[in-house]
Design a protein around this motif. Structure first.
Motif, PDB file in Angstrom:
ATOM      1  N   LYS A  85       0.814  -1.219   0.000  1.00  0.00           N
ATOM      2  CA  LYS A  85       0.000   0.000   0.000  1.00  0.00           C
ATOM      3  C   LYS A  85       0.844   1.264   0.000  1.00  0.00           C
ATOM      4  CE  LYS A  85      -3.767  -2.253   2.439  1.00  0.00           C
ATOM      5  NZ  LYS A  85      -4.264  -2.560   3.783  1.00  0.00           N
ATOM      6  N   GLY A  86       2.173   1.105   0.042  1.00  0.00           N
ATOM      7  CA  GLY A  86       3.056   2.267   0.002  1.00  0.00           C
ATOM      8  C   GLY A  86       3.464   2.788   1.363  1.00  0.00           C
ATOM      9  N   ASN A  87       3.096   2.068   2.428  1.00  0.00           N
ATOM     10  CA  ASN A  87       3.495   2.503   3.768  1.00  0.00           C
ATOM     11  C   ASN A  87       4.952   2.126   4.029  1.00  0.00           C
ATOM     12  OD1 ASN A  87       0.756   3.272   4.545  1.00  0.00           O
ATOM     13  ND2 ASN A  87       0.350   1.077   4.558  1.00  0.00           N
ATOM     14  N   PRO A  88       5.748   3.056   4.556  1.00  0.00           N
ATOM     15  CA  PRO A  88       7.146   2.733   4.853  1.00  0.00           C
ATOM     16  C   PRO A  88       7.240   1.701   5.973  1.00  0.00           C
ATOM     17  CG  PRO A  88       6.738   5.113   4.966  1.00  0.00           C
ATOM     18  CD  PRO A  88       5.403   4.441   4.867  1.00  0.00           C
ATOM     19  N   MET A  89       8.043   0.681   5.737  1.00  0.00           N
ATOM     20  CA  MET A  89       8.208  -0.405   6.701  1.00  0.00           C
ATOM     21  C   MET A  89       9.687  -0.620   6.991  1.00  0.00           C
ATOM     22  SD  MET A  89       5.068  -1.518   7.208  1.00  0.00           S
ATOM     23  CE  MET A  89       5.239  -3.144   7.966  1.00  0.00           C
ATOM     24  N   ALA A  90       9.939  -1.180   8.168  1.00  0.00           N
ATOM     25  CA  ALA A  90      11.293  -1.635   8.488  1.00  0.00           C
ATOM     26  C   ALA A  90      11.213  -3.132   8.740  1.00  0.00           C
ATOM     27  CB  ALA A  90      11.833  -0.918   9.714  1.00  0.00           C
ATOM     28  N   ALA A  91      12.202  -3.847   8.259  1.00  0.00           N
ATOM     29  CA  ALA A  91      12.310  -5.288   8.514  1.00  0.00           C
ATOM     30  C   ALA A  91      13.505  -5.485   9.436  1.00  0.00           C
ATOM     31  CB  ALA A  91      12.492  -6.051   7.215  1.00  0.00           C
ATOM     32  N   ILE A  92      13.193  -5.858  10.673  1.00  0.00           N
ATOM     33  CA  ILE A  92      14.242  -6.015  11.673  1.00  0.00           C
ATOM     34  C   ILE A  92      14.770  -7.444  11.619  1.00  0.00           C
ATOM     35  CG2 ILE A  92      14.794  -5.800  14.131  1.00  0.00           C
ATOM     36  CD1 ILE A  92      13.642  -3.232  12.781  1.00  0.00           C
TER      37      ILE A  92
END
Ligand code: ZN
Length: 115
Positions: A85-92
């Protein structure tokens, strides 16, 4: 809950807020080599505590995911990307979190994530 994490040498340190309920083992070409166990959180819940200059970035394939690593020790603590959806995410990479019982975190094996 607030978690802290870092690379091996400590130059890349971060904090992340959220409830760690599980992680994903991805079988893409880079994750399978790194052995990362990924926990996805909204980017706003992630805070880099280090200088951006200490953080290297590797991109490949569609160049949609920024795979971040420590320029000194080479460990990959996190990645950044946007969800569908275009939301900024972080993958830890939860292997780099401090003070967690890694063996107690449920891990799902994800097949075919084209990172
Ligand atoms: Zn390091």
């Amino acid at each position: 809950m607030n978690y802290k994490g870092s690379c091996h040498c400590g130059k890349v340190a971060y904090e992340v807020e959220g409830e760690l309920k599980g992680a994903m083992a991805c079988n893409c070409s880079i994750c399978s080599r790194k052995g990362s166990l990924l926990w996805f959180v909204p980017r706003s819940q992630f805070q880099l505590l280090s200088a951006q200059a200490d953080v290297g970035t590797y991109m490949f394939n569609k160049h949609k995911i920024e795979h971040h690593f420590c320029r000194t020790c080479g460990i990959h603590p996190y990645a950044e990307a946007s969800d569908p959806k275009g939301n900024p995410m972080a993958a830890i990479n939860i292997r780099t979190l401090e003070g967690i019982d890694l063996g107690a975190v449920p891990v799902k094996h994800f097949d075919g994530l084209s990172l």
